[in-house]
Design an enzyme around this catalytic site. Structure first.
Site, PDB file in Angstrom:
ATOM      1  N   ASP A 149      39.271  42.345  33.999  1.00 10.66           N
ATOM      2  CA  ASP A 149      40.511  41.825  33.415  1.00 10.66           C
ATOM      3  C   ASP A 149      41.607  42.873  33.571  1.00 10.66           C
ATOM      4  O   ASP A 149      41.333  44.080  33.550  1.00 10.66           O
ATOM      5  CB  ASP A 149      40.332  41.501  31.933  1.00 10.66           C
ATOM      6  CG  ASP A 149      39.429  40.302  31.705  1.00 10.66           C
ATOM      7  OD1 ASP A 149      39.413  39.412  32.572  1.00 10.66           O
ATOM      8  OD2 ASP A 149      38.739  40.257  30.671  1.00 10.66           O
ATOM      9  N   ASP A 183      40.911  33.442  34.375  1.00 12.15           N
ATOM     10  CA  ASP A 183      41.149  33.009  32.995  1.00 12.15           C
ATOM     11  C   ASP A 183      42.390  32.124  32.907  1.00 12.15           C
ATOM     12  O   ASP A 183      42.407  31.118  32.187  1.00 12.15           O
ATOM     13  CB  ASP A 183      41.341  34.220  32.069  1.00 12.15           C
ATOM     14  CG  ASP A 183      40.091  35.076  31.956  1.00 12.15           C
ATOM     15  OD1 ASP A 183      38.990  34.538  32.134  1.00 12.15           O
ATOM     16  OD2 ASP A 183      40.224  36.280  31.675  1.00 12.15           O
TER      17      ASP A 183
END
Length: 215
Positions: A149, A183
């Site tokens: 991420d 995401d």
């Protein structure tokens, strides 16, 4: 839109999301170490490299068994979503539903790639930049890789006044989640799916009922 065009459109969306997602992750993984922070637009738009064990937006599931379960669940769910997409295309289903499911599938597959392969092909990112295909092997077995991420948008933050009940004195940061392209694709797909099911489907049914009543 005919079936062939839908297939090509879904394939193009899937490929585009996966390519962008993986290129960004590999660039971050091979140019940053965990915890490194690079401002993009002031302090509210930053690249902040973290890795997580489980769910989207940096949340975790717990333990090796939980990690195996979550990865397998993602794989099964992705296969199920893919089957629904193919089935909807064959049945000439609504394009809106097919496309939102394609976004969800692309995001799920993007994170599955991290879980399945990144542990095998990368070294650890702690304290140093990861090496792709290290001679000593990767940092984790198959299915136990970590999701990369990097996007961090803390739009604003403040401290709650001391007199506020429950939260007084605590620090608040709006949108503290750190996420990736996959995401984002899942989030867009889910929001699109909710809008589709709550607003578009009922309005279409209502229009069809009105058309039948006029006949």
């Amino acid at each position: 839109m005919d079936k062939k065009k839908r297939i090509w459109l879904c394939a193009a969306i899937l490929a585009a999301i996966l390519i962008v997602d993986q290129v960004v992750k590999i660039m971050v993984k091979t140019h940053m170490h965990i915890g490194e922070d690079i401002p993009l637009i002031g302090e509210w738009c930053r690249l902040h490299f973290i890795e997580n064990e489980g769910f989207a937006f940096g949340t975790s599931f717990g333990g090796t068994i939980g990690k195996y379960f979550l990865t397998m669940f993602r794989i099964v769910a992705s296969v199920a979503i893919g089957w629904i997409i193919v089935n909807q295309i064959k049945k000439n289903g609504r394009t809106s539903l097919i496309l939102c499911l394609t976004f969800i599938l692309a995001g799920a597959v993007g994170n599955i790639i991290d879980c399945c392969l990144y542990g095998l092909i990368f070294s650890e990112s702690y304290y140093d930049i990861a090496v792709l295909f290290p001679p000593e092997g990767g940092y984790a077995p198959f299915l136990l890789g970590k999701v990369v991420d990097m996007f961090y948008f803390p739009l604003f933050e403040f401290d709650w006044p001391q007199w506020m009940p429950f939260v007084g004195g605590n620090h608040f940061e709006f949108f503290s989640a750190i996420f990736n392209v996959a995401d984002s694709a899942i989030t867009i797909g889910v929001i699109w799916l909710l809008i589709d099911q709550i607003f578009l489907v009922p309005s279409k049914k209502k229009a069809e009922e009105e058309e039948k009543s006029l006949e």
